[in-house]
Motif scaffolding. Structure first.
Motif, short mmCIF file in Angstrom:
data_model
loop_
_atom_site.label_atom_id
_atom_site.label_comp_id
_atom_site.label_asym_id
_atom_site.label_seq_id
_atom_site.Cartn_x
_atom_site.Cartn_y
_atom_site.Cartn_z
N ARG A 28 0.83 -1.24 -0.04
CA ARG A 28 0.06 -0.14 -0.16
C ARG A 28 1.02 1.16 0.00
O ARG A 28 0.71 2.24 -0.84
CB ARG A 28 -0.75 0.01 1.18
N ALA A 29 1.87 1.28 0.94
CA ALA A 29 2.67 2.46 0.92
C ALA A 29 3.41 2.86 -0.31
O ALA A 29 3.78 3.63 -0.66
CB ALA A 29 3.68 2.27 2.04
N ASN A 30 3.83 1.54 -1.13
CA ASN A 30 4.57 1.62 -2.38
C ASN A 30 3.57 2.33 -3.51
O ASN A 30 4.03 3.20 -4.18
CB ASN A 30 5.06 -0.04 -2.56
N TRP A 31 2.44 1.78 -3.57
CA TRP A 31 1.47 2.49 -4.35
C TRP A 31 1.26 3.87 -4.18
O TRP A 31 1.22 4.82 -4.92
CB TRP A 31 0.27 1.73 -4.44
N MET A 32 1.13 4.34 -2.86
CA MET A 32 0.97 5.70 -2.46
C MET A 32 2.01 6.62 -2.87
O MET A 32 1.83 7.57 -3.33
CB MET A 32 0.62 5.82 -1.05
N LYS A 33 3.50 6.02 -2.65
CA LYS A 33 4.61 6.78 -2.91
C LYS A 33 4.52 7.12 -4.47
O LYS A 33 4.62 7.96 -5.13
CB LYS A 33 5.60 5.87 -2.52
N PRO A 67 -13.79 -0.03 2.79
CA PRO A 67 -12.99 0.22 3.81
C PRO A 67 -11.67 0.21 3.44
O PRO A 67 -10.64 0.78 4.46
CB PRO A 67 -13.36 -0.95 4.92
N GLN A 68 -11.08 -0.52 2.41
CA GLN A 68 -9.81 -1.03 2.18
C GLN A 68 -9.25 0.33 1.14
O GLN A 68 -8.25 0.15 0.45
CB GLN A 68 -9.39 -2.15 1.63
N SER A 69 -9.98 1.14 0.95
CA SER A 69 -9.79 2.27 -0.08
C SER A 69 -8.54 2.97 -0.16
O SER A 69 -8.13 3.64 0.88
CB SER A 69 -11.04 3.29 -0.19
N TYR A 70 -7.59 2.87 -1.26
CA TYR A 70 -6.53 3.74 -1.26
C TYR A 70 -6.82 5.08 -1.56
O TYR A 70 -5.89 6.05 -0.96
CB TYR A 70 -5.54 3.33 -2.17
N LEU A 71 -7.71 5.73 -1.93
CA LEU A 71 -8.18 6.69 -2.32
C LEU A 71 -8.58 7.61 -0.91
O LEU A 71 -8.21 8.80 -0.96
CB LEU A 71 -9.58 6.81 -3.40
N ALA A 72 -9.17 6.97 -0.03
CA ALA A 72 -9.33 7.52 1.40
C ALA A 72 -8.25 7.99 1.89
O ALA A 72 -7.88 9.23 2.38
CB ALA A 72 -9.93 6.74 2.30
N ASP A 73 -7.04 7.32 1.61
CA ASP A 73 -5.48 7.74 2.13
C ASP A 73 -5.22 9.01 1.72
O ASP A 73 -4.67 10.00 1.99
CB ASP A 73 -4.54 6.60 1.81
#
Length: 339
Positions: A292-297, A321-327
């Motif tokens: 998840r952190a790798n995709w966000m970066k 609840p697992q949305s990356y877009l919420a991050d």
């Protein structure tokens, strides 16, 4: 993680538990037989379909279009990719879906092939009859007869690998497919328009992949929960899977938002990540969080560098609840769902 990788990527197969138990040969449970023979009521859509719209993530005049991919989809559906291809053509970069893989050089990979042989088999020659609880084995026999047929060899494979085979066969006979071709179409459009394609797959460093593979082969992995969840999906969730597939194909955002996309994934992933084998392997530590952190970066870098980016995410990481877009939203980006 998928058994579709070769050589050392067999290591990525690690995913499930074995509750070793010796039981007498059971008769198929009537309820299981009835469930397996039930005919799903939902008709799978066919023909040309639009698929879902795209989510818009923006900050200032920089935008990232996020497309939610999903599997399984209707076998006879033809995805109308025109809208997405236009957005890809106007972008400076395409981000692939997140994941993880082990990097092993070609020649080093060849040396691992003998070690990979038998990696999908239960340790000590055990069979499914030996490692599955009696009621689960009875249900498996019913579904095996319905979707796979006579295959004595499959009885010696680990439950997690058997589950993958069973699910694929069951979906195929229900008008669904896991090989959607959607991502390939998007990457083809990017290459046609000479748009940069950036992998967001996390590279897993393993000091001694040969030793890791040998350790996995002799280890018990807790994959009964994953196997059981797979049986449940084929016994009672085929109709729901058709509903989800139709919702994606028709671009029904409201219906997609109300569906649970985690399905059996958590049980199968937990089987790997919570196993003693994975706990002893640094490469598997906190892997979902690292993916998840790798995709966000990669997403934040693309948003900063490009005026327009196109990104792929599994639908379960787009909504729910697992949305990356919420991050991303929490980091100050504006997120807009399709109309």
């Amino acid at each position: 993680m998928s058994k579709r990788y070769a050589c050392a990527l067999y290591l990525s197969f690690l995913t499930l538990p074995v509750l070793a138990q010796t039981t007498p040969e059971p008769e198929p449970a009537p309820a299981a037989v009835e469930a397996a023979d039930a005919v799903p009521a939902t008709v799978v859509v066919e023909g040309r379909r639009p698929g879902p719209g795209v989510w818009k993530v923006s900050k200032g005049d920089h935008v990232m279009w996020v497309f939610g991919v999903y599997s399984p989809l209707p076998q006879k559906m033809e995805w109308d990719a025109a809208r997405v291809e236009r957005l890809v053509g106007k972008s400076q970069e395409v981000l692939t879906r997140p994941g993880a893989r082990m990097e092993v050089g070609f020649f080093r990979g060849l040396t691992l092939l003998p070690t990979a042989i038998g990696i999908d088999k239960n340790p000590d020659g055990a069979t499914l009859h030996d490692v599955l609880p009696a009621d689960v084995y009875a249900r498996w026999q019913v579904l095996k007869g319905k979707y796979i047929g006579d295959d004595d060899g499959i009885e010696r494979r680990r439950p997690i690998f058997v589950a993958d085979t069973l699910l694929s066969k069951g979906l195929s006979k229900s008008g669904l497919t896991q090989n959607t071709g959607v991502e390939e179409q998007i990457e083809k459009a990017a290459k046609h328009n000479k748009v940069k394609i950036t992998s967001t797959t996390l590279s897993m460093d393993v000091d001694d992949p040969r030793a890791l593979m040998k350790e996995f082969k002799k280890s018990q992995v807790e994959d009964v929960a994953c196997f059981t969840k797979t049986l449940e999906r084929l016994e009672g969730d085929i109709d729901a899977m058709r509903v989800r597939a139709n919702a994606w194909a028709n671009g029904n955002i409201a219906e997609m938002s109300s569906l649970d996309y985690a399905e059996r994934d958590k049980a199968c992933n937990d089987a790997i990540f919570n196993s003693q084998f994975a706990k002893n392997a640094p490469a598997f530590q906190h892997l979902p969080e690292r993916i998840r952190a790798n995709w966000m970066k990669a997403a934040e870098k693309a948003l900063a560098d490009n005026t327009a980016t196109f990104a792929l995410l599994p639908m379960k990481n787009v909504i729910g609840p697992q949305s990356y877009l919420a991050d991303l939203q929490a980091q100050g980006y504006t997120v807009e769902s399709p109309k």
